[in-house]
Design a protein around this motif. Structure first.
Motif, PDB file in Angstrom:
ATOM      1  N   SER A  74       0.824  -1.207   0.000  1.00  0.00           N
ATOM      2  CA  SER A  74       0.000   0.000   0.000  1.00  0.00           C
ATOM      3  C   SER A  74       0.862   1.262   0.000  1.00  0.00           C
ATOM      4  N   HIS A  75       0.427   2.229  -0.832  1.00  0.00           N
ATOM      5  CA  HIS A  75       1.034   3.556  -0.897  1.00  0.00           C
ATOM      6  C   HIS A  75       2.486   3.520  -1.380  1.00  0.00           C
ATOM      7  N   GLU A  76       2.882   2.458  -2.066  1.00  0.00           N
ATOM      8  CA  GLU A  76       4.228   2.391  -2.629  1.00  0.00           C
ATOM      9  C   GLU A  76       4.194   2.738  -4.108  1.00  0.00           C
ATOM     10  N   LEU A  77       5.285   3.324  -4.588  1.00  0.00           N
ATOM     11  CA  LEU A  77       5.467   3.649  -5.996  1.00  0.00           C
ATOM     12  C   LEU A  77       6.747   2.992  -6.477  1.00  0.00           C
ATOM     13  N   LEU A  78       6.640   2.200  -7.548  1.00  0.00           N
ATOM     14  CA  LEU A  78       7.800   1.522  -8.120  1.00  0.00           C
ATOM     15  C   LEU A  78       7.937   1.936  -9.579  1.00  0.00           C
ATOM     16  N   ASP A  79       9.079   2.491  -9.917  1.00  0.00           N
ATOM     17  CA  ASP A  79       9.342   2.952 -11.282  1.00  0.00           C
ATOM     18  C   ASP A  79      10.425   2.065 -11.884  1.00  0.00           C
ATOM     19  N   LEU A  80      10.073   1.332 -12.947  1.00  0.00           N
ATOM     20  CA  LEU A  80      11.020   0.432 -13.613  1.00  0.00           C
ATOM     21  C   LEU A  80      11.543   1.030 -14.915  1.00  0.00           C
ATOM     22  N   SER A  81      11.565   2.349 -14.993  1.00  0.00           N
ATOM     23  CA  SER A  81      11.962   2.997 -16.243  1.00  0.00           C
ATOM     24  C   SER A  81      13.451   2.870 -16.534  1.00  0.00           C
TER      25      SER A  81
ATOM     26  N   LEU B 236      13.962 -10.104 -15.707  1.00  0.00           N
ATOM     27  CA  LEU B 236      12.520 -10.219 -15.569  1.00  0.00           C
ATOM     28  C   LEU B 236      12.146  -9.856 -14.139  1.00  0.00           C
ATOM     29  N   HIS B 237      11.080  -9.093 -13.991  1.00  0.00           N
ATOM     30  CA  HIS B 237      10.627  -8.677 -12.673  1.00  0.00           C
ATOM     31  C   HIS B 237       9.290  -9.355 -12.371  1.00  0.00           C
ATOM     32  N   VAL B 238       9.229 -10.073 -11.273  1.00  0.00           N
ATOM     33  CA  VAL B 238       7.997 -10.712 -10.820  1.00  0.00           C
ATOM     34  C   VAL B 238       7.440  -9.852  -9.694  1.00  0.00           C
ATOM     35  N   LEU B 239       6.304  -9.232  -9.937  1.00  0.00           N
ATOM     36  CA  LEU B 239       5.759  -8.238  -9.011  1.00  0.00           C
ATOM     37  C   LEU B 239       4.506  -8.767  -8.335  1.00  0.00           C
ATOM     38  N   HIS B 240       4.413  -8.543  -7.043  1.00  0.00           N
ATOM     39  CA  HIS B 240       3.238  -8.947  -6.264  1.00  0.00           C
ATOM     40  C   HIS B 240       2.694  -7.704  -5.585  1.00  0.00           C
ATOM     41  N   GLY B 241       1.588  -7.172  -6.099  1.00  0.00           N
ATOM     42  CA  GLY B 241       0.973  -5.997  -5.522  1.00  0.00           C
ATOM     43  C   GLY B 241      -0.104  -6.381  -4.523  1.00  0.00           C
ATOM     44  N   SER B 242      -0.149  -5.660  -3.417  1.00  0.00           N
ATOM     45  CA  SER B 242      -1.180  -5.892  -2.414  1.00  0.00           C
ATOM     46  C   SER B 242      -1.504  -4.572  -1.737  1.00  0.00           C
ATOM     47  N   GLY B 243      -2.704  -4.507  -1.177  1.00  0.00           N
ATOM     48  CA  GLY B 243      -3.114  -3.279  -0.525  1.00  0.00           C
ATOM     49  C   GLY B 243      -3.735  -2.306  -1.509  1.00  0.00           C
ATOM     50  N   ARG B 244      -3.709  -1.034  -1.157  1.00  0.00           N
ATOM     51  CA  ARG B 244      -4.335  -0.021  -1.989  1.00  0.00           C
ATOM     52  C   ARG B 244      -3.376   1.138  -2.222  1.00  0.00           C
ATOM     53  N   ASN B 245      -3.722   1.909  -3.268  1.00  0.00           N
ATOM     54  CA  ASN B 245      -2.958   3.118  -3.609  1.00  0.00           C
ATOM     55  C   ASN B 245      -1.488   2.830  -3.890  1.00  0.00           C
TER      56      ASN B 245
ATOM     57  N   ALA C 155       0.255   1.459 -13.724  1.00  0.00           N
ATOM     58  CA  ALA C 155      -0.725   0.567 -13.118  1.00  0.00           C
ATOM     59  C   ALA C 155      -0.819   0.848 -11.633  1.00  0.00           C
ATOM     60  N   GLY C 156      -1.975   0.533 -11.080  1.00  0.00           N
ATOM     61  CA  GLY C 156      -2.148   0.711  -9.649  1.00  0.00           C
ATOM     62  C   GLY C 156      -3.503   0.206  -9.202  1.00  0.00           C
ATOM     63  N   SER C 157      -3.672   0.157  -7.906  1.00  0.00           N
ATOM     64  CA  SER C 157      -4.924  -0.319  -7.323  1.00  0.00           C
ATOM     65  C   SER C 157      -5.354   0.644  -6.236  1.00  0.00           C
ATOM     66  N   ARG C 158      -6.526   1.240  -6.402  1.00  0.00           N
ATOM     67  CA  ARG C 158      -7.050   2.132  -5.368  1.00  0.00           C
ATOM     68  C   ARG C 158      -7.738   1.362  -4.253  1.00  0.00           C
ATOM     69  N   ARG C 159      -8.214   0.167  -4.585  1.00  0.00           N
ATOM     70  CA  ARG C 159      -8.881  -0.644  -3.576  1.00  0.00           C
ATOM     71  C   ARG C 159      -7.910  -1.651  -2.980  1.00  0.00           C
ATOM     72  N   ASP C 160      -8.350  -2.270  -1.908  1.00  0.00           N
ATOM     73  CA  ASP C 160      -7.515  -3.238  -1.210  1.00  0.00           C
ATOM     74  C   ASP C 160      -7.596  -4.566  -1.956  1.00  0.00           C
ATOM     75  N   GLY C 161      -6.665  -4.800  -2.859  1.00  0.00           N
ATOM     76  CA  GLY C 161      -6.679  -6.017  -3.660  1.00  0.00           C
ATOM     77  C   GLY C 161      -5.284  -6.579  -3.846  1.00  0.00           C
ATOM     78  N   ARG C 162      -5.200  -7.670  -4.575  1.00  0.00           N
ATOM     79  CA  ARG C 162      -3.921  -8.312  -4.861  1.00  0.00           C
ATOM     80  C   ARG C 162      -3.808  -8.579  -6.354  1.00  0.00           C
ATOM     81  N   TRP C 163      -2.611  -8.449  -6.888  1.00  0.00           N
ATOM     82  CA  TRP C 163      -2.381  -8.713  -8.301  1.00  0.00           C
ATOM     83  C   TRP C 163      -0.938  -9.152  -8.526  1.00  0.00           C
ATOM     84  N   LEU C 164      -0.728  -9.824  -9.648  1.00  0.00           N
ATOM     85  CA  LEU C 164       0.604 -10.283 -10.033  1.00  0.00           C
ATOM     86  C   LEU C 164       0.944  -9.724 -11.404  1.00  0.00           C
ATOM     87  N   ALA C 165       2.209  -9.460 -11.620  1.00  0.00           N
ATOM     88  CA  ALA C 165       2.678  -9.015 -12.936  1.00  0.00           C
ATOM     89  C   ALA C 165       4.080  -9.560 -13.164  1.00  0.00           C
TER      90      ALA C 165
END
Length: 291
Positions: free
Chosen positions: A10-17, A23-32, A78-88
């Protein structure tokens, strides 16, 4: 170079520019939380709960839970405003190429941009990759082997798209892939406009084609023009909103971009042979029988 596991809370910003060959395996959780992917990278997205809000310079949309997106075009946020989980899973074309091994006799075809329902196999492999990238000791095969299996499953999942390549213009496979990617970009922009209104000049500009060349190329590959595809999507959405929701017809009319409610009702009956009232009555009877 082994894949890198990176949690995003939650509330983290990751810039892969900053370019690299991992290869980056990303696990997003939380919101914002927010993630920036550079242009031309290939990324695979899977929302596990809730959805992911995605944004490009051209459009903004929501990837819902259970859907799978393969993206390789412009820069993506990409991002999630709600409390959810996603993979990329994301990386440069060179990073993905190390894991793409076509079957004997098959051409070496890159992953193509697509958006579809996620199969059980792809979900299982994506979740497994996240677990193994986080804890490599959990898999005796190694992380790279799981990435290889995921790439093979993605290639098989896109076999229908690869079958369109012979219809594309270009003397080489690379040129035909470039043509198909331009047309898939146009198709994506059409899907993102729920009201069915398409600006042919804008679509043609996105593919670096003239409007006439776009119409001809799109019809040769997909069997219909961009306008016909947009009209078909609008009809499908009209059926879904009328049959599966309680949204008033006047609101459906506005959402789909019709000039008036009477114009929408005439178009609906002309397309489906039933009025909106008949469809909703039949839907109500079906739910009662099921209950």
């Amino acid at each position: 170079m082994h894949p890198i596991y990176r949690p995003l809370r939650s509330h983290e910003l990751l810039d892969l520019s900053v370019p690299d060959d991992s290869l980056h395996v990303l696990h997003g959780s939380g919101r914002n939380n927010q993630l920036a992917i550079p242009s031309r990278w290939i990324s695979v997205w899977l929302p596990l709960s809730e959805g992911i809000e995605l944004e490009t310079p051209d459009c903004h949309w929501l990837l819902r839970a259970g859907e799978l997106l393969v993206w390789r075009d412009g820069a993506l946020r990409a991002g999630s405003r709600r409390d959810g989980r996603w993979l990329a899973v994301c990386g440069s074309p060179a990073a993905w190429a190390r894991h793409q091994r076509p079957r004997p006799g098959d051409p070496a075809v890159d992953l193509l941009p697509s958006e579809s329902r996620c199969t059980r196999e792809l979900r299982r492999l994506t979740v497994r990759l996240a677990r193994v990238a986080r804890r490599p000791d959990l898999c005796p095969l190694g992380v790279d082997a799981v990435v290889d299996m995921l790439c093979a499953a993605l290639t098989e999942h896109q076999r229908d798209l690869h079958a369109l390549l012979p219809r594309c213009t270009g003397r080489t496979l690379l040129r035909r892939q470039q043509t198909l990617m331009r047309l898939l970009r146009v198709q994506h922009l059409i899907r993102r406009h729920d009201d069915g209104r398409v600006d042919l000049a804008q679509l043609a500009a996105s593919a670096n084609y003239s409007p006439c060349h776009l119409i001809r190329s799109y019809r040769d590959v997909f069997g219909e023009t961009p306008s016909e595809y947009a009209a078909r999507l609008r009809s499908e959405r009209a059926w879904q909103l009328v049959r599966e929701t309680r949204m008033p017809v006047c609101e459906i009319t506005a959402a789909l971009g019709f000039e008036s409610q009477s114009a929408f009702c005439r178009a609906f009956k002309s397309t489906f042979g039933l009025t909106t009232s008949q469809v909703r009555q039949d839907s109500c009877h079906s739910r009662l029988r099921a209950a």
